[in-house]
Design a protein around this motif. Structure first.
Motif, PDB file in Angstrom:
ATOM      1  N   PHE A 307     -14.997 -38.234  30.797  1.00 12.40           N
ATOM      2  CA  PHE A 307     -13.335 -37.401  30.079  1.00 12.40           C
ATOM      3  C   PHE A 307     -12.798 -36.284  31.024  1.00 12.40           C
ATOM      4  CE2 PHE A 307     -16.643 -34.774  27.092  1.00 12.40           C
ATOM      5  CZ  PHE A 307     -15.698 -33.539  27.182  1.00 12.40           C
ATOM      6  N   GLY A 308     -11.875 -35.135  31.395  1.00 13.97           N
ATOM      7  CA  GLY A 308     -11.545 -34.317  31.710  1.00 13.97           C
ATOM      8  C   GLY A 308     -11.699 -34.499  33.702  1.00 13.97           C
ATOM      9  N   LEU A 309     -11.087 -35.699  33.887  1.00 15.00           N
ATOM     10  CA  LEU A 309     -10.944 -35.946  34.970  1.00 15.00           C
ATOM     11  C   LEU A 309      -9.699 -34.881  35.695  1.00 15.00           C
ATOM     12  CD1 LEU A 309     -11.028 -39.504  34.709  1.00 15.00           C
ATOM     13  CD2 LEU A 309     -12.933 -38.103  35.945  1.00 15.00           C
ATOM     14  N   PRO A 310      -9.513 -34.814  37.289  1.00 13.73           N
ATOM     15  CA  PRO A 310      -8.631 -33.753  37.571  1.00 13.73           C
ATOM     16  C   PRO A 310      -7.286 -34.267  37.403  1.00 13.73           C
ATOM     17  CG  PRO A 310      -9.989 -34.359  39.046  1.00 13.73           C
ATOM     18  CD  PRO A 310     -10.417 -35.439  38.119  1.00 13.73           C
ATOM     19  N   GLY A 311      -6.368 -33.538  36.422  1.00 17.74           N
ATOM     20  CA  GLY A 311      -5.314 -33.186  35.770  1.00 17.74           C
ATOM     21  C   GLY A 311      -4.678 -34.634  34.980  1.00 17.74           C
ATOM     22  N   GLN A 312      -5.852 -34.821  34.325  1.00 16.10           N
ATOM     23  CA  GLN A 312      -6.147 -35.823  33.110  1.00 16.10           C
ATOM     24  C   GLN A 312      -5.800 -35.569  30.642  1.00 16.10           C
ATOM     25  OE1 GLN A 312     -10.012 -37.635  31.690  1.00 16.10           O
ATOM     26  NE2 GLN A 312      -8.909 -39.588  31.389  1.00 16.10           N
ATOM     27  N   THR A 313      -5.021 -36.199  31.166  1.00 16.50           N
ATOM     28  CA  THR A 313      -3.816 -35.434  29.761  1.00 16.50           C
ATOM     29  C   THR A 313      -4.918 -36.036  28.626  1.00 16.50           C
ATOM     30  OG1 THR A 313      -2.665 -37.252  29.829  1.00 16.50           O
ATOM     31  CG2 THR A 313      -1.664 -35.177  30.670  1.00 16.50           C
ATOM     32  N   LEU A 314      -4.837 -34.908  27.772  1.00 13.75           N
ATOM     33  CA  LEU A 314      -5.296 -35.450  26.022  1.00 13.75           C
ATOM     34  C   LEU A 314      -5.375 -37.170  25.923  1.00 13.75           C
ATOM     35  CD1 LEU A 314      -7.782 -35.095  23.809  1.00 13.75           C
ATOM     36  CD2 LEU A 314      -6.130 -33.868  22.863  1.00 13.75           C
TER      37      LEU A 314
END
Length: 641
Positions: A307-314
């Motif tokens: 989780f916390g990938l570039p640009g990834q939303t919650l």
């Protein structure tokens, strides 16, 4: 003996100030590696200029090659003293005679070299610990270090890796099998010791053929008691389906207690998987099928998610977690992506991707939301990163390896294969040894560039704290029994600063990471280490000899370089290797010397290789030198998953 750690008496305010600075830096999963981290370790051979080189044993003893060199010397002196045979009419005998005549100058040179080496001081050391057969034992096996992504390191992985190659992979696996045999010959006290869990991991372990994994397990079963052990096989989802699910059938047939697979899923988002080069590794549909087929074979299933990938939303992160839950996985492991400029991965070289990363506070908020999602779905947290279904965790199918590996008070671990790790504890003497294998297995275990660290005193306390906190909590009374001292007395400033920041909590003698502290565990570990371990640069190492070969780290392994001046450099290790046999995880601990403020890196050095030349000369004479060669010469494989 371990050098006493140079310590200071920092104030709580000073420790709190250092902690504040660490909270804004990348959190790199160092808790999973434990103390000491790789830059703190020393070369296992402990060879300095003007000493005979040796190798370590599992008990920490340094065994030198004096006896072997003496044998070579006596053999060469006999050969040189023998009168040369007369010319022969037999072509084969004449060829042998001519070859011996050509070798005589080399024998004389080798005798001179050996004599010079044998006149040097012998740095042999006695065992540092005694092995206790009553302790639990984990076995980690890295069969090879190859993987199959279309993007270097899948974009994010720092673990050294190589492209798949069937022939070199076969040689690597054969070398690991040789290493299992050799270790039990040199450490017979391990024979028949009861094993709690066996973990096949490292690179894409299931890239190995099922019969190759079965052969390695058979080598272990012939030497250890693995009948009640949990056996895990790690890999990518798609390869578990190869040859009509042959890897699953092989795993189900092993004579062990329980079986599990661990899948590197990372995300179900097709676009992100394509960016990673993992689009063909397996989608949600395949994962669901694997879970069903594993249940039919009484195999439990685990999956890693980033989780916390570039640009990834919650919302996208939550969707990944929900789909993993719905797929029926028994265990879900959550790792935040480690990505920052200078990390060395493919993605870290893309400014747009680095700029799209969330800050630590935002990433922590995402972690808390995902953690709550899993707990609300009936999962229980068993380690800082792992969650199991409640019915699994509370029953006889509970996952063993991770919790056991984070219990130094009762568990030892031995590793086989490239980049494997071993830790043995002596409760009576309150000592421990940590050993790490390099990537190239051509030399005997724990020699040359392999790493070693003896722990006692503050080192042992830090080993216990950093390993035990990976479970999320530990009992201060167990600490007192293990270390022979009081936790609050040993770490007053670290505990005060971490408690004030809401990263740890203490109730009823149990020290726990708070949910927020779990995300910032890297800073937590560094704070404990900073209070005790302030080693000098190069502790335990001597200056690098002039004009000698030295290996350096690259993203795919080792590169040899020639140096003309001694330099202070850290050992060439960068992977975040832990006792989980180097399981695939985001980021890892890539070498970034500027971010090791709590550790002054030790200095690497390597001998000029003269002894190897002598062995080659001996090996050319009637085969008498062959028995001194390493088991099998392997190419330098690499890894990932």
């Amino acid at each position: 003996m371990t050098d006493p750690l140079p310590t200071s008496a920092p104030s709580t305010e000073a420790v709190a100030g250092e902690l504040a600075a660490r909270l804004v830096r990348p959190q790199r999963h160092r808790l999973l590696q434990g103390y000491p981290s790789l830059p703190q370790m020393r070369l296992a051979s402990a060879r300095t200029a003007g000493q005979i080189e040796g190798r370590r044993t599992l008990r920490g003893a340094l065994i030198t090659d004096r006896a072997r060199l003496t044998e070579h010397l006596a053999f060469l002196e006999r050969r040189l003293a023998a009168p040369p045979p007369a010319p022969s009419a037999d072509p084969r005998e004449e060829q042998r005679r001519q070859r011996d005549e050509m070798l005589r100058p080399q024998w004389a040179s080798a005798i001179e070299q050996l004599g010079a080496q044998l006149s040097l001081p012998d740095p042999a050391e006695p065992p540092f610990v005694e092995l206790d057969a009553t302790r639990d034992l984990l076995v980690g096996v890295i069969p090879h270090t190859q993987c199959t992504p279309r993007v270097e390191g899948c974009g994010f992985c720092t673990f050294p890796h190589d492209a798949p190659d069937k022939r070199s992979r076969g040689r690597a696996i054969a070398g690991v099998e040789d290493e299992i045999v050799a270790l039990l010959q040199s450490s017979p006290e391990l024979r028949d010791r009861k094993v709690t869990a066996v973990y096949f991991g490292g690179g894409t372990a299931n890239l190995a053929a099922p019969d190759q994994i079965a052969r390695l397990f058979a080598a272990l079963a012939a030497r250890f008691d693995v009948r009640g052990a949990e056996v895990s096989l790690e890999g990518i989802p798609k390869l578990f389906t190869s040859w009509f699910h042959a890897p699953l059938d092989m795993l189900a047939r092993l004579a062990a207690g329980r079986r599990r697979i661990s899948m590197g899923i990372q995300t179900f988002d097709r676009a992100v998987l394509e960016r990673m080069g993992r689009a063909d590794f397996g989608d949600e549909k395949l994962v669901r099928k694997l879970v069903a087929r594993c249940r039919a074979r009484d195999i439990t299933t685990s999956g890693d998610l980033l989780f916390g990938l570039p640009g990834q939303t919650l919302a996208a992160m939550t969707d990944d977690v929900d789909r993993a839950i719905d797929a029926g996985l028994d265990q879900i492991c959550l790792y935040h992506l480690v990505l920052h400029e200078g990390l060395g991965t493919a993605w870290s070289k893309d400014p747009a991707l680095v700029a799209a990363m969330p800050d630590n506070e935002t990433a922590c908020a995402h972690w808390l939301a995902l953690r709550d999602r899993l707990l609300g779905a009936g999962f229980v947290q068993t380690t800082v990163t792992n969650f199991e279904r409640k019915e699994v965790a509370k029953g006889d199918r509970a996952f063993v390896y991770e919790r056991a590996s984070f219990s130094p008070e009762k568990t030892d671990g031995v590793g086989f294969g490239p980049l494997s790790l071993s830790v043995f504890v002596d409760r009576v003497q309150r000592r421990a040894v940590k050993l790490v294998r390099r990537k190239d297995l051509r030399s005997p275990a724990w020699s040359g560039h392999d790493l070693y660290f003896p722990c006692e005193g503050d080192d042992l306390r830090l080993l216990f704290v950093t390993r035990s906190l990976a479970k999320g909590s530990f009992d201060a009374r167990v600490y007192a029994d293990f270390c022979g001292s009081d936790l609050a007395h040993d770490f007053p400033h670290a505990i005060a600063a971490l408690t004030a920041r809401g990263l740890i909590a203490s109730t009823d003698d149990v020290l726990s990471l708070t949910p927020r502290g779990m995300f910032f565990s890297d800073a937590v570990v560094a704070t404990f280490v900073a209070e005790k371990a302030r080693p000098r640069a190069g502790r335990g190492c001597a200056p690098t000899p002039r004009s000698r070969s030295r290996s350096s780290w690259t993203m795919t392994g080792w590169a040899e370089a020639s140096v003309s001046e001694p330099k202070h450099r850290p050992p060439p290790w960068a992977a975040d290797i832990d006792s989980r046999a180097s399981r695939e995880r985001p980021g890892g601990e890539h070498r970034d010397d500027a971010d090791h403020e709590e550790v002054q890196p030790v200095q690497a050095q390597v001998h000029a290789g003269r002894e190897l030349e002598v062995v080659e000369v001996c090996a050319g004479v009637e085969g008498e030198g062959d028995r001194h060669r390493p088991p099998r010469a392997l190419e330098d494989p690499g890894d990932q998953q």
